[in-house]
Design an enzyme around this catalytic site. Structure first.
Site, PDB file in Angstrom:
ATOM      1  N   THR A 188      11.721 -36.568 -29.971  1.00  0.00           N
ATOM      2  CA  THR A 188      12.502 -36.107 -29.948  1.00  0.00           C
ATOM      3  C   THR A 188      12.583 -34.380 -30.259  1.00  0.00           C
ATOM      4  O   THR A 188      13.408 -33.513 -29.236  1.00  0.00           O
ATOM      5  CB  THR A 188      13.904 -36.350 -29.697  1.00  0.00           C
ATOM      6  OG1 THR A 188      13.726 -38.288 -29.759  1.00  0.00           O
ATOM      7  CG2 THR A 188      15.492 -35.667 -29.837  1.00  0.00           C
ATOM      8  N   ASP A 189      12.635 -34.303 -31.933  1.00  0.00           N
ATOM      9  CA  ASP A 189      12.177 -32.643 -31.622  1.00  0.00           C
ATOM     10  C   ASP A 189      11.118 -31.975 -30.989  1.00  0.00           C
ATOM     11  O   ASP A 189      11.504 -30.809 -30.450  1.00  0.00           O
ATOM     12  CB  ASP A 189      11.482 -32.722 -32.955  1.00  0.00           C
ATOM     13  CG  ASP A 189      12.905 -33.198 -34.576  1.00  0.00           C
ATOM     14  OD1 ASP A 189      13.705 -32.761 -34.166  1.00  0.00           O
ATOM     15  OD2 ASP A 189      12.446 -33.969 -35.988  1.00  0.00           O
ATOM     16  N   LEU A 190       9.898 -32.740 -30.621  1.00  0.00           N
ATOM     17  CA  LEU A 190       8.770 -32.140 -29.503  1.00  0.00           C
ATOM     18  C   LEU A 190       9.294 -31.783 -28.647  1.00  0.00           C
ATOM     19  O   LEU A 190       9.429 -30.355 -28.127  1.00  0.00           O
ATOM     20  CB  LEU A 190       8.020 -33.062 -29.802  1.00  0.00           C
ATOM     21  CG  LEU A 190       7.196 -33.097 -31.501  1.00  0.00           C
ATOM     22  CD1 LEU A 190       5.842 -33.863 -31.084  1.00  0.00           C
ATOM     23  CD2 LEU A 190       6.353 -32.064 -32.221  1.00  0.00           C
TER      24      LEU A 190
END
Length: 416
Positions: A188-190
């Site tokens: 999700t961060d990426l």
């Protein structure tokens, strides 16, 4: 003051762009590393004491020529190449003024502080827009700038749960080891970093056409819900929440992972002919003619009977034996590689997905290449992830024209 961005590089897509990066950890730095890879000048702002949290998120750490750990954790290294590093205490008036002056000379600001946290320092979009009217300002938070959760801290693991990904990931509840699982990387961060990159590039295009900057509000939860893709569409269309299938497929059998005699493989038999070849290669041709398994709908219906038989069959050969025989027969398949096998794979080597860059304390640093391949403006790998405060003096001298005496005083006062 005029923007002092250097003239565009003929070999760099974003050589005319300067990015002021106030973000840390992963989503923001992943975005700014993308921009740096594309040629933008990225100035990474960190706090003087410790810098980006991920510098200490080890082991493992990069090692020097003598085998001793450096101060650079592998986590930090993955998302910060190509940047210049400055340390500034933005809680002080002097530090805030430095950021304002740098923003004046930048095209883009990226930050991932909590909602309204930078407002008290006069470093929010409304404040910086006063000193740079066409500024593009991207905020990355867990839940966005609006809504009942806006002031909550957002972490990838939590968002994977809240946003539905973990309800789709993991083995079926009724099987051993069943239950929700997070992805093996902070996906999700990426993906938020990737969406932020796209948004910034679109905003730059708009600015170049219309002369107007803008504010970009990126939220991890928004991204997680958006990237549910076909699963989200399946739910909205049917009203039925999809369930976990582990490494199996709800509509195709066999389309899953299997354990071999020495490792694991994936078999993706998308039609009856491929299934027939699979069982023939496995020495069980009778399964191709079995009335219970002769078509995909029947194999799906009887999966609980068929799959254990196939699993026993696959265990009789090694991973490489299966890959060689299935590939030669045109049955879609692939190994489940560990990372040692990934970086030794001939295709990975041919595509140069591992790169080495010179490093001031370790001699060199191994990094994973950017997957973007452009013919006219290729990615250039020039600078390793910077040491803490490595470029503070040069940036303040070159961009803000601070003299040595002023820089020395700022250091004595703990501002930089």
């Amino acid at each position: 003051m005029q923007n002092s961005t250097p003239p565009p590089s003929q070999k760099s897509a974003l050589g005319h762009i300067r990015v002021l990066d106030l973000s840390r950890v992963l989503a923001g730095p992943w975005c700014s590393q993308n921009l740096a890879d594309l040629g933008a000048e990225v100035i990474k702002i960190e706090r003087p004491s410790g810098g980006d949290d991920t510098r200490q998120w080890g082991p493992p750490y990069l090692r020097d020529a003598d085998g001793n750990n450096t101060s650079e954790a592998a986590y930090y290294l993955c998302a910060n190449r190509g940047k210049r590093a400055i340390t500034v205490d933005i809680s002080t008036p002097q530090g805030q003024e430095i950021i304002r002056e740098l923003a004046k000379q930048s095209d883009v600001v990226i930050e991932n502080y909590k909602v309204d946290q930078l407002k008290k320092y006069g470093l929010d979009y409304a404040s910086l827009k006063q000193v740079k009217t066409d500024l593009i300002y991207c905020s990355i938070t867990g839940f966005g700038q609006t809504g009942p959760y806006a002031h909550r801290a957002g972490y990838d693991f939590i968002i994977q749960g809240m946003g539905g990904l973990m309800s789709l990931t993991g083995e079926r509840d009724e099987l051993a080891g069943g239950g929700p699982q997070k992805a093996g990387v902070a996906i999700t961060d990426l993906m938020t970093g990737m969406y932020a990159t796209v948004a910034i590039l679109a905003a730059l295009s708009h600015r170049d056409r219309c002369g107007e900057g803008q504010y970009i509000d990126m939220a991890l939860l928004d991204v997680q819900v958006a990237m549910l893709a076909n699963m989200g569409s399946n739910y909205l269309t049917s009203g039925n929440a999809p369930k976990r299938w582990g490494n199996a497929h709800p509509n195709i059998v066999p389309y899953q992972s299997f354990t071999t005699s020495d490792s694991h493989i994936i078999v993706a038999a998308g039609n009856d002919a491929q299934y027939q070849k699979f069982v023939q290669i496995g020495g069980m041709p009778e399964l191709a003619d079995d009335d219970r398994f002769i078509s995909n709908p029947l194999r799906v219906k009887h999966r609980d009977l068929l799959v254990p038989i196939l699993a026993d069959m696959v265990r009789r050969k090694s991973k490489q034996e299966w890959i060689d025989s299935l590939e030669s027969a045109g049955v879609p398949c692939g190994p489940i590689n560990n990372l040692e096998e990934v970086f030794q794979d001939p295709q990975v080597i041919a595509r140069q997905l591992q790169r080495e860059l010179p490093h001031p304390t370790a001699g060199s640093v191994p990094l994973v290449a950017n997957p973007i391949r452009m013919s006219a403006t290729p990615i250039e790998y020039q600078n390793p992830p910077p040491l803490l405060s490595e470029h503070t003096t040069t940036c303040l001298r070159d961009l803000l024209h601070f003299d040595d005496e002023k820089i020395a005083k700022l250091k004595r006062d703990g501002i930089i």
